[in-house]
Design an enzyme around this catalytic site. Structure first.
Site, short mmCIF file in Angstrom:
data_model
loop_
_atom_site.label_atom_id
_atom_site.label_comp_id
_atom_site.label_asym_id
_atom_site.label_seq_id
_atom_site.Cartn_x
_atom_site.Cartn_y
_atom_site.Cartn_z
N PHE A 94 0.84 -1.20 0.00
CA PHE A 94 0.00 0.00 0.00
C PHE A 94 0.87 1.24 0.00
O PHE A 94 1.87 1.31 0.72
CB PHE A 94 -0.91 0.02 1.24
CG PHE A 94 -1.80 1.22 1.31
CD1 PHE A 94 -2.98 1.27 0.58
CD2 PHE A 94 -1.47 2.30 2.11
CE1 PHE A 94 -3.80 2.39 0.65
CE2 PHE A 94 -2.29 3.42 2.19
CZ PHE A 94 -3.46 3.46 1.46
N VAL A 95 0.45 2.21 -0.80
CA VAL A 95 1.09 3.53 -0.83
C VAL A 95 -0.01 4.57 -0.64
O VAL A 95 -1.08 4.48 -1.28
CB VAL A 95 1.83 3.77 -2.16
CG1 VAL A 95 2.38 5.19 -2.24
CG2 VAL A 95 2.96 2.76 -2.33
N ARG A 101 1.81 6.63 -8.09
CA ARG A 101 2.29 6.91 -9.46
C ARG A 101 3.63 7.66 -9.46
O ARG A 101 3.93 8.41 -10.38
CB ARG A 101 1.24 7.67 -10.26
CG ARG A 101 0.02 6.80 -10.54
CD ARG A 101 -1.03 7.53 -11.34
NE ARG A 101 -2.12 6.69 -11.75
CZ ARG A 101 -3.00 6.08 -10.96
NH1 ARG A 101 -2.88 6.17 -9.67
NH2 ARG A 101 -3.97 5.35 -11.44
N GLY A 103 6.43 5.66 -8.36
CA GLY A 103 7.39 4.56 -8.33
C GLY A 103 7.60 3.95 -6.96
O GLY A 103 8.37 3.01 -6.82
N PHE A 104 6.90 4.45 -5.94
CA PHE A 104 7.11 3.93 -4.58
C PHE A 104 6.57 2.51 -4.43
O PHE A 104 7.20 1.67 -3.79
CB PHE A 104 6.48 4.86 -3.53
CG PHE A 104 6.98 6.27 -3.57
CD1 PHE A 104 8.31 6.56 -3.89
CD2 PHE A 104 6.14 7.33 -3.29
CE1 PHE A 104 8.78 7.86 -3.92
CE2 PHE A 104 6.60 8.64 -3.32
CZ PHE A 104 7.92 8.91 -3.63
N GLY A 105 5.40 2.23 -5.00
CA GLY A 105 4.85 0.88 -4.93
C GLY A 105 5.74 -0.11 -5.65
O GLY A 105 5.99 -1.21 -5.15
N ASN A 132 -9.83 -4.10 -8.77
CA ASN A 132 -8.74 -3.13 -8.64
C ASN A 132 -7.90 -3.06 -9.92
O ASN A 132 -6.76 -3.51 -9.97
CB ASN A 132 -7.87 -3.49 -7.42
CG ASN A 132 -6.94 -2.38 -7.03
OD1 ASN A 132 -6.70 -1.45 -7.79
ND2 ASN A 132 -6.38 -2.49 -5.84
N TYR A 139 0.63 -4.66 -11.96
CA TYR A 139 1.28 -5.96 -11.79
C TYR A 139 1.60 -6.62 -13.13
O TYR A 139 2.65 -7.22 -13.30
CB TYR A 139 0.42 -6.88 -10.93
CG TYR A 139 0.21 -6.38 -9.52
CD1 TYR A 139 1.24 -5.76 -8.81
CD2 TYR A 139 -1.01 -6.51 -8.89
CE1 TYR A 139 1.05 -5.30 -7.52
CE2 TYR A 139 -1.21 -6.06 -7.60
CZ TYR A 139 -0.18 -5.45 -6.92
OH TYR A 139 -0.36 -4.99 -5.66
#
Length: 166
Positions: A94-95, A101, A103-105, A132, A139
Site C-alpha cells: 500500500f502507498v 504513481r 514509483g514507490f509501490g 482493482n 502488476y
C-alpha cells in the site's frame, strides 16, 4: 537495514517494533481503500506479538520519502512442494494516495523480489481484488501473471473454530 531506491529522497527499511503504530495506520488505510474497513480487528498489541514477538510470522518494510512514511509492504514465507523451495507471499502492499504513481509501490515490490532472490525463493505471489484495475495493470506491467485457474478458499472465525474442533 535501509535500502535506497532510485527515487531521490526515497528509502525502504525493514520495520522495527517501534513502527507498529505506523503499520496499523497503513493497514487501516488499505482496508478503507479495499472497502473492508469493517473487517479490521488488528491492534498494536497483536501486531507486536505476531510481527516482533517470540515467533514472528511476517515481515514488514516501510517506504519513506524524506523521512515520512508513505507506504508499506507486509510479506511472509510460504513453500512450494513442486519446487521444493520457499516462496514469499505479499499480503499487503500500500502507498498513500497522495504518493501514488511516483514509483514507490514498484520500489516496495522490488524490495521483496530482491529478498526472494537472496533467500533463493522459487516464487513471489500475492492476491489482488478483481475490481482493482489500476493494481492489476501495474502488476501485469511488471511481468506478473494472473493465476486464473486457481480459486482461493478461506476458513475464518467460527467456521475455523468449528473445523479445528472436528
Amino acid at each position: 537495514m535501509a535500502i535506497s531506491a532510485t527515487i531521490p529522497g526515497f528509502a525502504i527499511r525493514a520495520a522495527a517494533e517501534s513502527d507498529v503504530p505506523v503499520i496499523l495506520a497503513f493497514i487501516k488505510k488499505l482496508a478503507a481503500y479495499e472497502r473492508l474497513a469493517h473487517e479490521v480487528t488488528a491492534t498494536e498489541e497483536l501486531l507486536r506479538e505476531t510481527l516482533f514477538g517470540a515467533r514472528p510470522t511476517a515481515e514488514v518494510a516501510i517506504g519513506y520519502i524524506e523521512g515520512k512514511p508513505v507506504g508499506f509492504v507486509l510479506f511472509f514465507h510460504n513453500y512450494s512442494t513442486f519446487l521444493a523451495r520457499p516462496g514469499l507471499y505479499i499480503e499487503d502492499l500500500f502507498v498513500d494516495e497522495a504518493y501514488r504513481r511516483r514509483g514507490f509501490g514498484r520500489a516496495l515490490l522490488l524490495y521483496v523480489a530482491r529478498l526472494a532472490g537472496e533467500r533463493r525463493c522459487g516464487r513471489l505471489e500475492w492476491a489482488v481484488l478483481d475490481w482493482n484495475e489500476p493494481a492489476i495493470d501495474f502488476y501485469k506491467k511488471l511481468g506478473a501473471v494472473a493465476m486464473d485457474k486457481w480459486t482461493v478458499f478461506r476458513v475464518t472465525g467460527a467456521s475455523l473454530t468449528k473445523l479445528a474442533e472436528a
